[in-house]
Design an enzyme around this catalytic site. Structure first.
Site, PDB file in Angstrom:
ATOM      1  N   HIS A  38       0.836  -1.206   0.000  1.00 14.02           N
ATOM      2  CA  HIS A  38       0.000   0.000   0.000  1.00 14.02           C
ATOM      3  C   HIS A  38       0.866   1.250   0.000  1.00 14.02           C
ATOM      4  O   HIS A  38       1.915   1.293   0.657  1.00 14.02           O
ATOM      5  CB  HIS A  38      -0.947   0.014   1.198  1.00 14.02           C
ATOM      6  CG  HIS A  38      -0.279  -0.011   2.545  1.00 14.02           C
ATOM      7  ND1 HIS A  38       0.068   1.127   3.218  1.00 14.02           N
ATOM      8  CD2 HIS A  38       0.103  -1.043   3.338  1.00 14.02           C
ATOM      9  CE1 HIS A  38       0.621   0.802   4.379  1.00 14.02           C
ATOM     10  NE2 HIS A  38       0.667  -0.513   4.473  1.00 14.02           N
ATOM     11  N   ASP A  52      -0.728   4.179   0.770  1.00 14.58           N
ATOM     12  CA  ASP A  52      -1.308   5.118   1.737  1.00 14.58           C
ATOM     13  C   ASP A  52      -0.572   5.000   3.075  1.00 14.58           C
ATOM     14  O   ASP A  52       0.047   3.971   3.378  1.00 14.58           O
ATOM     15  CB  ASP A  52      -2.817   4.895   1.914  1.00 14.58           C
ATOM     16  CG  ASP A  52      -3.173   3.531   2.483  1.00 14.58           C
ATOM     17  OD1 ASP A  52      -2.515   2.541   2.114  1.00 14.58           O
ATOM     18  OD2 ASP A  52      -4.114   3.447   3.298  1.00 14.58           O
ATOM     19  N   ASP A  93       6.560   1.671   6.765  1.00 17.69           N
ATOM     20  CA  ASP A  93       5.221   1.088   6.489  1.00 17.69           C
ATOM     21  C   ASP A  93       4.541   1.888   5.391  1.00 17.69           C
ATOM     22  O   ASP A  93       3.793   2.799   5.693  1.00 17.69           O
ATOM     23  CB  ASP A  93       4.413   1.085   7.789  1.00 17.69           C
ATOM     24  CG  ASP A  93       3.056   0.418   7.647  1.00 17.69           C
ATOM     25  OD1 ASP A  93       2.814  -0.239   6.620  1.00 17.69           O
ATOM     26  OD2 ASP A  93       2.234   0.579   8.552  1.00 17.69           O
ATOM     27  N   GLU A 148      -5.173   0.785   2.649  1.00 16.80           N
ATOM     28  CA  GLU A 148      -4.878  -0.319   3.578  1.00 16.80           C
ATOM     29  C   GLU A 148      -5.011   0.176   4.999  1.00 16.80           C
ATOM     30  O   GLU A 148      -5.499  -0.539   5.869  1.00 16.80           O
ATOM     31  CB  GLU A 148      -3.454  -0.853   3.345  1.00 16.80           C
ATOM     32  CG  GLU A 148      -3.219  -2.239   3.937  1.00 16.80           C
ATOM     33  CD  GLU A 148      -2.747  -2.221   5.388  1.00 16.80           C
ATOM     34  OE1 GLU A 148      -2.715  -3.280   6.011  1.00 16.80           O
ATOM     35  OE2 GLU A 148      -2.417  -1.130   5.894  1.00 16.80           O
ATOM     36  N   GLU A 149      -4.600   1.417   5.226  1.00 18.73           N
ATOM     37  CA  GLU A 149      -4.638   1.982   6.580  1.00 18.73           C
ATOM     38  C   GLU A 149      -6.044   2.510   6.920  1.00 18.73           C
ATOM     39  O   GLU A 149      -6.306   2.860   8.061  1.00 18.73           O
ATOM     40  CB  GLU A 149      -3.615   3.116   6.710  1.00 18.73           C
ATOM     41  CG  GLU A 149      -2.170   2.718   6.378  1.00 18.73           C
ATOM     42  CD  GLU A 149      -1.519   1.860   7.446  1.00 18.73           C
ATOM     43  OE1 GLU A 149      -2.213   1.412   8.366  1.00 18.73           O
ATOM     44  OE2 GLU A 149      -0.302   1.627   7.342  1.00 18.73           O
ATOM     45  N   HIS A 173       3.970   3.870  12.158  1.00 16.07           N
ATOM     46  CA  HIS A 173       2.865   4.658  12.733  1.00 16.07           C
ATOM     47  C   HIS A 173       3.341   5.611  13.832  1.00 16.07           C
ATOM     48  O   HIS A 173       2.527   6.244  14.494  1.00 16.07           O
ATOM     49  CB  HIS A 173       1.729   3.764  13.277  1.00 16.07           C
ATOM     50  CG  HIS A 173       1.046   2.945  12.228  1.00 16.07           C
ATOM     51  ND1 HIS A 173      -0.251   2.492  12.353  1.00 16.07           N
ATOM     52  CD2 HIS A 173       1.464   2.490  11.020  1.00 16.07           C
ATOM     53  CE1 HIS A 173      -0.587   1.798  11.278  1.00 16.07           C
ATOM     54  NE2 HIS A 173       0.445   1.778  10.461  1.00 16.07           N
TER      55      HIS A 173
HETATM   56 ZN   LIG Z   1       1.324  -1.282   6.268  1.00 17.26          ZN
END
Ligand SMILES: [Zn+2]
Length: 402
Positions: free
Chosen positions: A90, A92, A123, A157-158, A375
């Site tokens: 992903h 995003d 990520d 995805e997030e 994150h």
């Molecule tokens: Zn991820």
């Protein structure tokens, strides 16, 4: 047959990761991130399909399916024994949170002391860049390569994951496009590159429980019906049972009470209703249907579930799956060991990922960068890890197609 023109060393994985990080693609925004990737892949001869999906009450989402291979979508060599190796991920990213707490601009993609900083550095924009560069290196000396390499990249995805990977998978299935195996580039390593490959994920089931009573004066309880003791009994019954003790690939299933809400601000009022929510992370010893039946039976225990005094609603957000260790998992483990010198742990721990959708179509495993800062403020990856991951992905392709 389409001629392939390979421009060698088109893609530097670190530079491409920086280009991607500089597009602030906080879900549902794309901010040009997929175009950056598509432009790089098109130079390698990939055919790119930009897919924008919409649904009611949720934002439109851009996705990308790109494939290097000699047939048209769903045709050509795929129908004649050729195989399609898919990389999924992903573009995003989650919001930056407290921007002032960052020591760098989260979207400047600065390199400091050997680390690439920015939202998506771990990520998982850097892993996408690593795979693109790996594909270039792999294909460079194989002009007549008879198989396919594809990338399935979502911008959701997030977020709610409604217009993302599931929609792309539906779109592929409608066109008869088959994926033979898939590697998801989530940051699977807890501390160091080479620590861990994920070969499955636990399932996740949510339940919301509402117990209805009758509001009244605490001084006249015989004229009211307090729902709170019944809710407490139900939660105690749910928490009392040990669901299982896990199995060879999974830790024990676990139920957590995530909230209990009554919202009563008065001390002299018995409330009309009490609410709670639970989440179960469960392994392959359980099924969603079995867990639902058990939760419903706990709510029924002398509590008049039948007459509507207790209501339960469920949300199944993921089913558990396992990709049994075999040649595919082994190829990944060997590719990791060859570059890092470590035997990666084969694990099913942690949260869910889009692998939960892909597993319905083909064997899927996950390997990417180190997840320690994902994150978080000052998210980053070691530049050396991004280059090593490129070599690992290339080694995986070599082993898979050997
Ligand atoms: Zn991820």
């Amino acid at each position: 047959m389409r001629p392939f023109v390979l421009e060698i060393t088109v893609i530097d994985p670190v530079a491409l990761a920086q280009d991607l990080i500089r597009r602030p693609s906080i879900t549902p925004a794309d901010a040009g991130a997929l175009d950056v990737l598509a432009a790089a892949l098109e130079k390698l001869g990939f055919t790119c399909h930009k897919l924008r999906f919409s649904a009611a009450n949720t934002p439109d989402i851009d996705n990308l399916y790109a494939r290097w291979g000699q047939g048209e979508l769903g045709q050509g060599e795929l129908g004649q024994g050729g195989r399609n190796f898919c990389f999924a991920g992903h573009t995003d990213v989650v919001p930056v949170g407290d921007a002032k707490a960052w020591s760098v601009d989260p979207f400047a993609a600065e390199i400091q002391a050997g680390r690439l900083y920015g939202r998506g550095a771990a990520d998982m924009k850097s892993a996408i860049a690593a795979f693109a560069a790996a594909a270039e290196g792999f294909l460079a000396d194989k002009p007549d390569f008879p198989h396919s390499i594809s990338l399935l990249i979502t911008g959701d995805e997030e977020g709610p994951a409604i217009n993302g990977t599931t929609r792309v998978l539906d779109w592929l299935a409608e066109r008869g496009e088959k994926l033979d195996v898939c590697v998801v580039g989530e940051p699977t390593n807890p501390l160091r590159l080479g620590d861990m490959i994920k070969i499955g994920r636990r399932g996740s089931l949510n339940a919301r429980i509402t117990v209805h009573g009758m509001q009244g004066h605490v001084g006249y309880p015989h004229l009211a019906d307090n729902p709170i003791p019944r809710l407490v009994d139900i939660l105690a019954a749910l928490k009392r049972r040990r669901l299982d003790s896990g199995n060879a690939h999974f830790e024990a299933s676990n139920l957590e009470i995530v909230t209990v809400d009554v919202g009563n601000t008065a001390t002299n009022v018995i409330p009309a209703a009490a609410h709670a929510a639970i989440n179960i992370r469960y392994n392959t010893e359980q099924t969603a249907a079995g867990l639902r039946a058990w939760i419903e039976s706990c709510c029924r225990l002398g509590n008049g579930f039948e007459d509507g005094r207790v209501e339960v609603t469920f949300q199944e957000s993921a089913n558990p799956f396992i990709t049994q260790p075999g040649p595919f998992v082994q190829a990944m483990a060997e590719a990791v060991a060859a570059i890092t010198g470590k035997q990666p742990e084969l694990s099913t721990t942690g949260g869910t990922s889009d692998a939960r959708f892909i597993q319905a179509y083909c064997p899927v495993i996950e390997f990417g960068l180190v997840g320690q800062t994902m994150h978080k403020v000052d998210e980053n990856s070691l530049v050396a890890d991004i280059r090593a991951l490129t070599e690992i992905y290339r080694g995986m392709l070599e082993r898979f197609f050997a």
